[in-house]
Design a protein around this motif. Structure first.
Motif, PDB file in Angstrom:
ATOM      1  N   LEU A  39      50.034  39.793  40.189  1.00 56.00           N
ATOM      2  CA  LEU A  39      48.850  39.272  40.871  1.00 56.00           C
ATOM      3  C   LEU A  39      47.767  38.800  39.900  1.00 56.00           C
ATOM      4  O   LEU A  39      46.974  37.928  40.238  1.00 56.00           O
ATOM      5  CB  LEU A  39      48.271  40.338  41.797  1.00 56.00           C
ATOM      6  CG  LEU A  39      49.100  40.693  43.018  1.00 56.00           C
ATOM      7  CD1 LEU A  39      48.443  41.831  43.788  1.00 56.00           C
ATOM      8  CD2 LEU A  39      49.289  39.490  43.918  1.00 56.00           C
ATOM      9  N   LEU A  40      47.727  39.369  38.715  1.00 57.49           N
ATOM     10  CA  LEU A  40      46.662  39.033  37.768  1.00 57.49           C
ATOM     11  C   LEU A  40      47.035  37.940  36.769  1.00 57.49           C
ATOM     12  O   LEU A  40      46.170  37.468  36.039  1.00 57.49           O
ATOM     13  CB  LEU A  40      46.231  40.286  37.003  1.00 57.49           C
ATOM     14  CG  LEU A  40      45.518  41.336  37.835  1.00 57.49           C
ATOM     15  CD1 LEU A  40      45.263  42.573  36.993  1.00 57.49           C
ATOM     16  CD2 LEU A  40      44.224  40.784  38.381  1.00 57.49           C
ATOM     17  N   TYR A  41      48.290  37.522  36.731  1.00 56.81           N
ATOM     18  CA  TYR A  41      48.706  36.541  35.730  1.00 56.81           C
ATOM     19  C   TYR A  41      47.957  35.218  35.857  1.00 56.81           C
ATOM     20  O   TYR A  41      47.269  34.787  34.932  1.00 56.81           O
ATOM     21  CB  TYR A  41      50.218  36.302  35.811  1.00 56.81           C
ATOM     22  CG  TYR A  41      50.665  35.233  34.851  1.00 56.81           C
ATOM     23  CD1 TYR A  41      50.737  35.506  33.498  1.00 56.81           C
ATOM     24  CD2 TYR A  41      50.973  33.945  35.286  1.00 56.81           C
ATOM     25  CE1 TYR A  41      51.118  34.529  32.599  1.00 56.81           C
ATOM     26  CE2 TYR A  41      51.357  32.967  34.400  1.00 56.81           C
ATOM     27  CZ  TYR A  41      51.435  33.266  33.060  1.00 56.81           C
ATOM     28  OH  TYR A  41      51.794  32.299  32.179  1.00 56.81           O
ATOM     29  N   TRP A  42      48.086  34.544  36.986  1.00 59.46           N
ATOM     30  CA  TRP A  42      47.448  33.230  37.131  1.00 59.46           C
ATOM     31  C   TRP A  42      45.926  33.289  37.139  1.00 59.46           C
ATOM     32  O   TRP A  42      45.285  32.449  36.485  1.00 59.46           O
ATOM     33  CB  TRP A  42      47.982  32.505  38.371  1.00 59.46           C
ATOM     34  CG  TRP A  42      49.348  31.960  38.129  1.00 59.46           C
ATOM     35  CD1 TRP A  42      50.504  32.403  38.670  1.00 59.46           C
ATOM     36  CD2 TRP A  42      49.703  30.896  37.241  1.00 59.46           C
ATOM     37  NE1 TRP A  42      51.562  31.676  38.177  1.00 59.46           N
ATOM     38  CE2 TRP A  42      51.094  30.749  37.298  1.00 59.46           C
ATOM     39  CE3 TRP A  42      48.976  30.062  36.402  1.00 59.46           C
ATOM     40  CZ2 TRP A  42      51.770  29.797  36.549  1.00 59.46           C
ATOM     41  CZ3 TRP A  42      49.653  29.117  35.660  1.00 59.46           C
ATOM     42  CH2 TRP A  42      51.027  28.989  35.741  1.00 59.46           C
ATOM     43  N   PRO A  43      45.296  34.234  37.834  1.00 54.27           N
ATOM     44  CA  PRO A  43      43.831  34.278  37.766  1.00 54.27           C
ATOM     45  C   PRO A  43      43.302  34.516  36.348  1.00 54.27           C
ATOM     46  O   PRO A  43      42.316  33.903  35.936  1.00 54.27           O
ATOM     47  CB  PRO A  43      43.460  35.447  38.684  1.00 54.27           C
ATOM     48  CG  PRO A  43      44.588  35.543  39.633  1.00 54.27           C
ATOM     49  CD  PRO A  43      45.813  35.171  38.850  1.00 54.27           C
ATOM     50  N   SER A  44      43.983  35.373  35.579  1.00 57.14           N
ATOM     51  CA  SER A  44      43.504  35.615  34.214  1.00 57.14           C
ATOM     52  C   SER A  44      43.746  34.403  33.320  1.00 57.14           C
ATOM     53  O   SER A  44      42.883  34.037  32.520  1.00 57.14           O
ATOM     54  CB  SER A  44      44.153  36.860  33.627  1.00 57.14           C
ATOM     55  OG  SER A  44      45.547  36.701  33.552  1.00 57.14           O
ATOM     56  N   LEU A  45      44.892  33.768  33.454  1.00 55.05           N
ATOM     57  CA  LEU A  45      45.167  32.574  32.655  1.00 55.05           C
ATOM     58  C   LEU A  45      44.181  31.459  32.977  1.00 55.05           C
ATOM     59  O   LEU A  45      43.597  30.847  32.080  1.00 55.05           O
ATOM     60  CB  LEU A  45      46.602  32.094  32.902  1.00 55.05           C
ATOM     61  CG  LEU A  45      47.020  30.830  32.163  1.00 55.05           C
ATOM     62  CD1 LEU A  45      47.004  31.067  30.665  1.00 55.05           C
ATOM     63  CD2 LEU A  45      48.383  30.378  32.624  1.00 55.05           C
ATOM     64  N   LEU A  46      43.960  31.207  34.252  1.00 55.51           N
ATOM     65  CA  LEU A  46      43.026  30.144  34.639  1.00 55.51           C
ATOM     66  C   LEU A  46      41.588  30.503  34.290  1.00 55.51           C
ATOM     67  O   LEU A  46      40.786  29.630  33.960  1.00 55.51           O
ATOM     68  CB  LEU A  46      43.174  29.841  36.123  1.00 55.51           C
ATOM     69  CG  LEU A  46      44.515  29.221  36.522  1.00 55.51           C
ATOM     70  CD1 LEU A  46      44.593  29.046  38.030  1.00 55.51           C
ATOM     71  CD2 LEU A  46      44.758  27.932  35.806  1.00 55.51           C
ATOM     72  N   GLY A  47      41.247  31.781  34.337  1.00 55.64           N
ATOM     73  CA  GLY A  47      39.911  32.213  33.932  1.00 55.64           C
ATOM     74  C   GLY A  47      39.658  31.958  32.458  1.00 55.64           C
ATOM     75  O   GLY A  47      38.577  31.502  32.066  1.00 55.64           O
ATOM     76  N   VAL A  48      40.645  32.247  31.629  1.00 54.28           N
ATOM     77  CA  VAL A  48      40.513  31.980  30.192  1.00 54.28           C
ATOM     78  C   VAL A  48      40.402  30.487  29.942  1.00 54.28           C
ATOM     79  O   VAL A  48      39.570  30.039  29.146  1.00 54.28           O
ATOM     80  CB  VAL A  48      41.708  32.586  29.422  1.00 54.28           C
ATOM     81  CG1 VAL A  48      41.761  32.086  27.998  1.00 54.28           C
ATOM     82  CG2 VAL A  48      41.644  34.098  29.451  1.00 54.28           C
TER      83      VAL A  48
END
Length: 58
Positions: A39-48
């Protein structure tokens, strides 16, 4: 390959190795078949990527 890509690949590899190791002490890796990482992969990647875009262009 940029540094952020290398960091994400490293974190994914560490996550996979910890999943393979059955007696991992981190309960979060065993919760619902590693759901938090999924669940955290895409939100963290896009946040960075967003943070770096803002730093570069503004």
């Amino acid at each position: 390959m940029t540094l952020r890509t290398a960091i994400f690949i490293f974190l994914i590899a560490v996550n996979a190795l910890m999943l393979i190791k059955q007696n991992s002490s981190l309960a979060i890796l065993q919760y619902r078949d590693n759901l938090p990482a999924k669940l955290l992969y895409w939100p963290s990647l896009l946040g960075v990527l967003l943070a770096l875009t803002i730093l570069v262009f503004f």
